[in-house]
Design a protein around this motif. Structure first.
Motif, short mmCIF file in Angstrom:
data_model
loop_
_atom_site.label_atom_id
_atom_site.label_comp_id
_atom_site.label_asym_id
_atom_site.label_seq_id
_atom_site.Cartn_x
_atom_site.Cartn_y
_atom_site.Cartn_z
N THR A 192 -34.79 -73.86 3.47
CA THR A 192 -34.58 -72.54 2.85
C THR A 192 -33.38 -72.58 1.92
OG1 THR A 192 -35.28 -71.60 4.96
CG2 THR A 192 -34.30 -70.08 3.40
N ARG A 195 -33.98 -74.42 -1.33
CA ARG A 195 -34.75 -73.60 -2.29
C ARG A 195 -33.86 -72.55 -2.95
NH1 ARG A 195 -40.31 -72.15 0.71
NH2 ARG A 195 -40.63 -70.83 -1.11
N LEU A 196 -33.00 -71.94 -2.12
CA LEU A 196 -32.11 -70.91 -2.68
C LEU A 196 -31.01 -71.51 -3.55
CD1 LEU A 196 -32.01 -68.53 0.38
CD2 LEU A 196 -33.07 -68.09 -1.83
N LYS A 199 -32.65 -72.08 -6.80
CA LYS A 199 -32.84 -70.80 -7.48
C LYS A 199 -31.52 -70.33 -8.12
CE LYS A 199 -34.58 -66.14 -6.52
NZ LYS A 199 -34.92 -65.20 -5.48
N ARG A 203 -30.46 -69.57 -11.99
CA ARG A 203 -29.83 -68.32 -12.44
C ARG A 203 -28.57 -68.61 -13.25
NH1 ARG A 203 -29.89 -63.62 -7.93
NH2 ARG A 203 -28.30 -62.86 -9.36
N ARG A 488 -20.33 -68.74 -8.30
CA ARG A 488 -19.92 -68.53 -6.91
C ARG A 488 -21.13 -68.56 -5.97
NH1 ARG A 488 -17.21 -64.54 -4.25
NH2 ARG A 488 -18.17 -62.89 -5.46
N ARG A 489 -22.22 -67.92 -6.42
CA ARG A 489 -23.44 -67.89 -5.61
C ARG A 489 -23.98 -69.32 -5.44
NH1 ARG A 489 -26.00 -64.47 -8.33
NH2 ARG A 489 -25.88 -62.63 -6.99
N MET A 492 -21.90 -71.36 -3.12
CA MET A 492 -22.10 -70.93 -1.73
C MET A 492 -23.38 -71.55 -1.15
SD MET A 492 -21.36 -68.66 0.77
CE MET A 492 -20.44 -67.28 0.10
N PHE A 493 -24.48 -71.47 -1.92
CA PHE A 493 -25.74 -72.05 -1.42
C PHE A 493 -25.63 -73.58 -1.31
CE2 PHE A 493 -27.96 -68.02 -2.65
CZ PHE A 493 -28.44 -67.74 -1.38
N ASP A 495 -22.92 -75.35 -0.68
CA ASP A 495 -22.13 -75.70 0.52
C ASP A 495 -22.95 -75.46 1.79
OD1 ASP A 495 -20.03 -76.40 -1.03
OD2 ASP A 495 -18.87 -74.56 -0.73
N PHE B 28 -16.30 -77.64 6.22
CA PHE B 28 -16.71 -76.56 5.31
C PHE B 28 -15.99 -75.26 5.67
CE2 PHE B 28 -20.21 -79.58 5.52
CZ PHE B 28 -20.57 -79.76 4.19
N LEU B 31 -16.68 -71.79 4.19
CA LEU B 31 -17.85 -70.99 4.57
C LEU B 31 -17.49 -70.08 5.75
CD1 LEU B 31 -20.67 -73.67 4.33
CD2 LEU B 31 -20.30 -71.77 2.76
N HIS B 43 -33.20 -68.39 11.42
CA HIS B 43 -34.14 -69.51 11.52
C HIS B 43 -34.57 -69.81 12.95
CE1 HIS B 43 -32.74 -70.17 7.41
NE2 HIS B 43 -33.94 -70.70 7.23
N LEU B 65 -21.26 -62.15 -0.37
CA LEU B 65 -20.61 -62.28 -1.68
C LEU B 65 -20.03 -60.94 -2.12
CD1 LEU B 65 -23.15 -64.60 -3.58
CD2 LEU B 65 -20.77 -65.13 -3.03
#
Lengths: 653, 69
Positions: A192, A195-196, A199, A203, A488-489, A492-493, A495, B28, B31, B43, B65
């Motif tokens: 998941t 994929r994000l 994406k 963007r 930033r997005r 985040m994904f 990491d 990390f 996070l 999940h 965010l």
């Protein structure tokens, strides 16, 4: 935790009419005794049919449902069957009913297409809708891991494949193990987030395209992302196909393993056919030679007269020849003027000369010619007699005759062997075996092509990713528009994806250690060999027996394989989020009394509910009672009513 | 063998979370622990459909965010 409460069967296999077996919810073991052909495997299949709508033959091949219904009922014109399973899970009461009935308008079904399978699930006495029922069943007992709950003891042998990373069966079991241990929670999170992440990269590229300073990098990234999407889709398609081909290969491998004996018989029959053809050719050749030799064989009857006649003729030949030689010498002496003999060079006296002259006096040339003819005739006769004597060589005849006989005996022996094999192969579908072999070879070729395709696509994908990373680094040095938010997005994904990716590896490693420790603990309790120190796990969850000196035990018997597989089962049950009953068909068939005892004693520690389907010799009731004591929760017997009718009755003796 | 009475699915979730949290703490730290836990929880529910799962994760990250500003 899933616990079975009762199983109701109606016209399922040998279980004619409606019959019920009740199972205790208290921790322990229920033993169901039944001799061969009474319906032990059918009971296991009844549970399987209730959960998954499938019935398996020996091994993992699906059985035709048309053949599952009770035969006595079918003979009376009643077709179809039903199974109802009552169970408990997480404090809820369930009743699962699945039936297989002839379709509307079909009075005499002749195949699976003539039946309709239907089911409904009640939860706490409320009937669930189809989607909800399906989701509940998938949660309670996913089919992919059912092999750890419902299994045939004979199939424990398959777990040996985990020791080899090469086999598809091993890969399939290994995947099922990871599934039951919960690894898919992490791998699914990783997918998941990947994929994000992609994406968010897209963007960010779009945001970069909107600003003059970053447009060029944005365009390049957008192109690379589009390329990556195409490659990803292609990779997904290839991997999907590869997975399905590998499953197909594993099934074919399994089918071929089951048909190994038949394949060996077919090979032997082919070899015998070839040998018989060779023997037949040899026999025919010797037969021809014998026929030729036999054409003069009658001469053997005249061997003595021929020998006598030859002897007489030889004597006459010698006499005649001597006479002619003598005459020639005398004529030579007469013609010679000197006083010496032309042959021996001795002096010839005048008296001798006179005698010579008187001897040859009167012997005309005509008479000499007559004698020469007579000699030639004699020699012709001798030649004819010798030819017949040669034709009558009995030793040659005997050798040829023996060769023909030997070939005939050899041929008959091979034919006998071949006929025996043919009898064993009478009920075998040879065409299906050949087709399985051909399908297997074609699947291997297909897998090879797909693997090359996957490798090539991965290489292109890596290149595309590396190109995108380089551009991304250059873009990261620039700012503009709403690039900051998108960046930033994306970070985040990215990491999160890396975190879960590393977590998959770390969790697998922990699981392996835990499974190894639990399996070792169980193994020490089960094995009767004091020098065995434990088990060592490999990357695919295959277990190797370790000797107390630290060395691996490289080869193990079928019985040892069985024990090791049961240890793995126990360790998996202990580490899996999903726990449930273990229903085993014939688990002790390959084990000696010592191991059987140890396993029976350990069973209640493996899971809360165990159902054993055994025959008396495999697990004598006294042994079960002594070892299980209060953990023995029920004893049932499969009682014969007729060859096609078995009754489920509580065991009282 | 360990006792058969051991609680399971919660145990399993905790074990997965321990693994992920240890890695988060070590490598990390940027996070958020709460976000990671939420993603793992999403999940763990195997019954969720693919699209639903992606939407859930996306929304969780967006919320985080926004909160971070």
């Amino acid at each position: 935790m899933l616990q079975l409460k009762a199983l109701h069967v109606e016209d399922f296999g040998p279980f004619k009419g409606h019959q019920t077996i009740k199972l205790s919810l208290q921790d322990g073991v229920t033993v169901i005794y039944g001799e061969n052909m009474r319906g032990k495997t059918s009971l296991l299949n009844a549970v399987r049919f209730a959960f998954f709508g499938k019935v398996l033959g020996r091994g993992t091949k699906a059985m035709s449902l048309h053949k599952v219904g009770n035969w006595e009922q079918a003979a009376k014109g009643t077709y179809g069957f039903q199974v109802q399973l009552e169970f408990k899970d997480e404090d809820h009461e369930y009743k699962l009913t699945r039936s297989c009935r002839p379709r509307n308008g079909v009075s005499t079904p002749s195949g699976d297409d003539d039946y309709a399978v239907d089911y409904y699930l009640e939860k706490d006495a409320n009937v669930l809708g189809p989607q909800q029922a399906e989701a509940e069943l998938k949660r309670i007992l996913p089919e992919q891991i059912s092999r750890f709950f419902l299994f045939d003891g004979e199939l424990l042998q398959e777990y040996e494949d985990l020791l080899s990373s090469e086999t598809d069966m091993g890969r399939r079991i290994s995947e099922a193990i990871e599934r039951i241990l919960g690894v898919p929670v992490l791998t699914s999170a990783r997918t998941t987030l990947l994929r994000l992440k992609e994406k968010s990269e897209h963007r960010e590229a779009t945001a970069a395209q909107g600003d003059q300073k970053t447009r060029e990098f944005g365009n390049q990234l957008a192109d690379l992302h589009a390329q990556r999407q195409v490659l990803n889709e292609e990779l997904q398609r290839l991997e999907g196909e590869l997975d399905s081909m590998r499953s197909q290969k594993a099934s074919l491998e399994e089918a071929m393993k089951k048909k190994e004996r038949v394949a060996a018989l077919l090979d032997k029959r082919e070899t015998l056919d070839r040998l018989m053809r060779e023997i037949e050719a040899r026999r025919a050749l010797k037969q021809t030679e014998l026929q030729q030799a036999m054409s003069g064989a009658w001469c053997a009857l005249l061997a003595d007269p021929i020998r006598n006649a030859t002897k007489a003729l030889r004597e006459s030949e010698l006499a005649l020849q001597t006479e002619l030689w003598r005459e020639d010498v005398l004529r030579g002496l007469q013609a010679h003027a000197g006083s010496e003999c032309p042959a021996c060079l001795q002096k010839v006296s005048s008296d001798a000369r006179k005698r010579i002259e008187s001897s040859i006096h009167g012997a005309s040339d005509k008479e000499r010619a007559e004698k020469s003819r007579e000699l030639a005739a004699l020699r012709r006769k001798l030649a004819a007699l010798e030819q017949h004597a040669g034709a009558a060589r009995t030793d040659v005849l005997r050798i040829l005759w023996e060769a023909v006989e030997e070939a005939a005996v050899d041929h008959a022996a091979k034919k006998g062997e071949r006929d025996e094999i043919a009898k064993q192969l009478e009920s075998v579908d040879e065409e299906s075996l050949r087709k399985t072999k051909a399908d297997f070879e074609s699947t291997i070729r297909h897998i090879d092509v797909l693997e090359k395709g996957v490798a090539k696509t991965r290489a292109s994908l890596d290149q595309s990713k590396s190109d995108a990373e380089n551009i991304q680094k250059r873009l990261d040095k620039l700012a503009g528009g709403n690039l900051g938010t998108e960046r930033r997005r994306r970070e985040m994904f990215s990491d999160l994806h890396r975190l879960f990716d590393e977590a998959v590896g770390a969790y697998r490693e922990q699981l392996r250690k835990r499974v190894e420790a639990d399996a070792t603990r169980l193994f020490k309790a089960l094995t009767t060999e004091p020098e065995y120190a434990g088990l060592r796990i490999n990357d695919s969850y295959g277990l190797t027996i370790v000797h107390q000196d630290g060395s691996d035990i490289p080869v193990r018997s079928a019985g040892a394989e069985h024990v090791v597989a049961l240890c793995l089962m126990g360790a998996l049950q202990n580490n899996a989020p999903l726990r449930g009953p273990i229903v085993i068909d014939s688990p002790f068939g390959r084990l000696d009394r010592g191991h059987t005892k140890n396993i029976v004693r350990a069973l209640p520690t493996m899971t809360k509910q165990v159902v054993l389907l055994v025959y008396d010799d495999e697990l004598p009731p006294d042994l079960a009672r002594n070892e299980l004591k209060s953990k023995l929760r029920g004893e049932w017997r499969l009682e014969r009513r007729s060859a096609r009718h078995t009754a489920l009755v509580p065991r009282k003796d | 063998m360990t006792s058969a009475a051991k609680p399971k699915s919660d145990d399993q979730f905790q074990s997965l979370l321990d693994t992920v949290e240890r890695l988060r703490r070590d490598k990390f730290q940027q996070l958020d622990a709460g976000l990671v836990r939420e993603l793992l929880r999403l999940h763990s529910n195997g019954a969720a459909a693919d699209g639903e799962l992606i939407r859930g994760v996306e929304q969780a990250v967006e919320r985080h965010l926004t909160k971070e500003g």
